[in-house]
Design a protein around this motif. Structure first.
Motif, PDB file in Angstrom:
ATOM      1  N   PHE A 158       8.196  -0.652   8.419  1.00 19.07           N
ATOM      2  CA  PHE A 158       7.201  -1.637   8.104  1.00 19.07           C
ATOM      3  C   PHE A 158       6.792  -1.397   6.422  1.00 19.07           C
ATOM      4  CE2 PHE A 158       6.853  -1.556  12.702  1.00 19.07           C
ATOM      5  CZ  PHE A 158       6.561  -2.940  12.978  1.00 19.07           C
ATOM      6  N   GLU A 159       7.446  -0.886   5.911  1.00 18.39           N
ATOM      7  CA  GLU A 159       7.142  -0.711   4.612  1.00 18.39           C
ATOM      8  C   GLU A 159       7.955  -1.187   3.293  1.00 18.39           C
ATOM      9  OE1 GLU A 159       4.665   3.668   4.596  1.00 18.39           O
ATOM     10  OE2 GLU A 159       6.690   3.665   4.093  1.00 18.39           O
ATOM     11  N   THR A 160       7.192  -1.698   2.388  1.00 14.21           N
ATOM     12  CA  THR A 160       8.062  -2.090   1.179  1.00 14.21           C
ATOM     13  C   THR A 160       8.397  -0.943   0.158  1.00 14.21           C
ATOM     14  OG1 THR A 160       6.266  -2.821   0.054  1.00 14.21           O
ATOM     15  CG2 THR A 160       7.141  -4.465   1.344  1.00 14.21           C
ATOM     16  N   ALA A 161       7.392  -0.025   0.275  1.00 15.37           N
ATOM     17  CA  ALA A 161       7.486   1.339  -0.395  1.00 15.37           C
ATOM     18  C   ALA A 161       6.465   2.479   0.237  1.00 15.37           C
ATOM     19  CB  ALA A 161       6.790   1.159  -1.953  1.00 15.37           C
ATOM     20  N   PRO A 162       6.669   3.586  -0.066  1.00 14.24           N
ATOM     21  CA  PRO A 162       6.044   4.697   0.636  1.00 14.24           C
ATOM     22  C   PRO A 162       4.432   4.220   0.660  1.00 14.24           C
ATOM     23  CG  PRO A 162       7.634   5.690  -0.422  1.00 14.24           C
ATOM     24  CD  PRO A 162       7.934   4.342  -0.950  1.00 14.24           C
ATOM     25  N   ALA A 163       3.815   4.186   1.785  1.00 15.77           N
ATOM     26  CA  ALA A 163       2.221   3.793   1.988  1.00 15.77           C
ATOM     27  C   ALA A 163       2.021   2.356   1.703  1.00 15.77           C
ATOM     28  CB  ALA A 163       1.744   4.636   0.883  1.00 15.77           C
ATOM     29  N   ILE A 164       3.007   1.414   1.654  1.00 17.13           N
ATOM     30  CA  ILE A 164       2.566   0.086   1.412  1.00 17.13           C
ATOM     31  C   ILE A 164       3.349  -0.753   2.389  1.00 17.13           C
ATOM     32  CG2 ILE A 164       3.134  -2.069  -0.157  1.00 17.13           C
ATOM     33  CD1 ILE A 164       1.233   0.198  -1.563  1.00 17.13           C
ATOM     34  N   LYS A 165       2.689  -1.218   3.247  1.00 20.20           N
ATOM     35  CA  LYS A 165       3.139  -1.963   4.618  1.00 20.20           C
ATOM     36  C   LYS A 165       3.204  -3.558   4.150  1.00 20.20           C
ATOM     37  CE  LYS A 165       2.642   1.812   7.101  1.00 20.20           C
ATOM     38  NZ  LYS A 165       2.347   2.780   5.875  1.00 20.20           N
TER      39      LYS A 165
END
Length: 213
Positions: A190-197
């Motif tokens: 569900f991420e666009t980048a690590p740690a960004i949902k």
């Protein structure tokens, strides 16, 4: 069903995910993770429970994070022994729930749960892979039909935006211990980048999974 979103770090993203009405939010305190929380975010959730994820951390380190982040739940994702968990429990008390992650590939891996029965509050069944977690791949959920423990568990490992119907169908399969499945854990897919949902993907998925309940 408990919906846990793990691997959070960014304050604004934390606010947005919390607003979706999730139950638990996870913060990873393992320095080798791409989602490692090295410093306290300027905002932490107020409406959902806070979960700290640790990998073979010392008891002192875990207790410090419980205090600093006001954690409700501790998730142990390493090779922590039952006696380590008992010591942690004796020090943090019953006010902090404890999850033990178990990496699964075959039904034989379920044997690892036996020594933790009566010691932890939940298991988290994740996919056995190169990393201790966050591999973004599913294991064969049907092997959980052989789970005979009394401890409730969360289903994890590669759950993605298109899996709501599959989860619902799995919970109704003959032999699947659906009464022990307390919730699901969502992260990398569900991420666009690590740690960004991705809020839109999470929102759509949560609405679907709630519809199937």
């Amino acid at each position: 069903m408990i919906i846990k979103v793990c691997g959070m770090r960014d304050a604004e993203n934390i606010r947005e995910v919390e607003a979706l009405g999730i139950d638990w939010m996870g913060f990873i305190f393992w320095s080798k993770s791409s989602r490692y929380v090295s410093k306290r975010p300027t905002y932490l959730p107020q409406k959902c429970k806070r979960v700290g994820v640790f990998v073979d951390a010392t008891v002192d380190d875990i207790l410090q994070h419980i205090s600093d982040y006001r954690l409700d739940i501790v998730q142990l994702h390493g090779s922590e022994r039952p006696e380590d968990v008992r010591r942690l429990r004796s020090l943090c008390g019953d006010s902090t729930a404890i999850i033990k992650a178990v990496n699964i590939a075959t039904k034989d891996d379920l044997m690892h749960t036996k020594s933790y029965e009566g010691v932890v509050d939940y298991f988290l069944f994740d996919t056995k892979g190169k990393s201790v977690g966050g591999n973004g791949e599913k294991f064969d959920w049907s092997v959980l039909a052989d789970y005979a423990g009394n401890t409730p568990f969360l289903l994890s490992g590669g759950i993605g935006p298109d899996d709501a119907a599959r989860i619902s169908q799995t919970l109704t399969l003959d032999g699947f211990p659906d009464e022990k499945c307390a919730g699901i854990d969502l992260n990398s897919r569900f991420e666009t980048a690590p740690a960004i949902k991705d809020i839109n993907k999470l929102d759509a998925f949560i609405k679907k999974i709630r519809h199937y309940e």
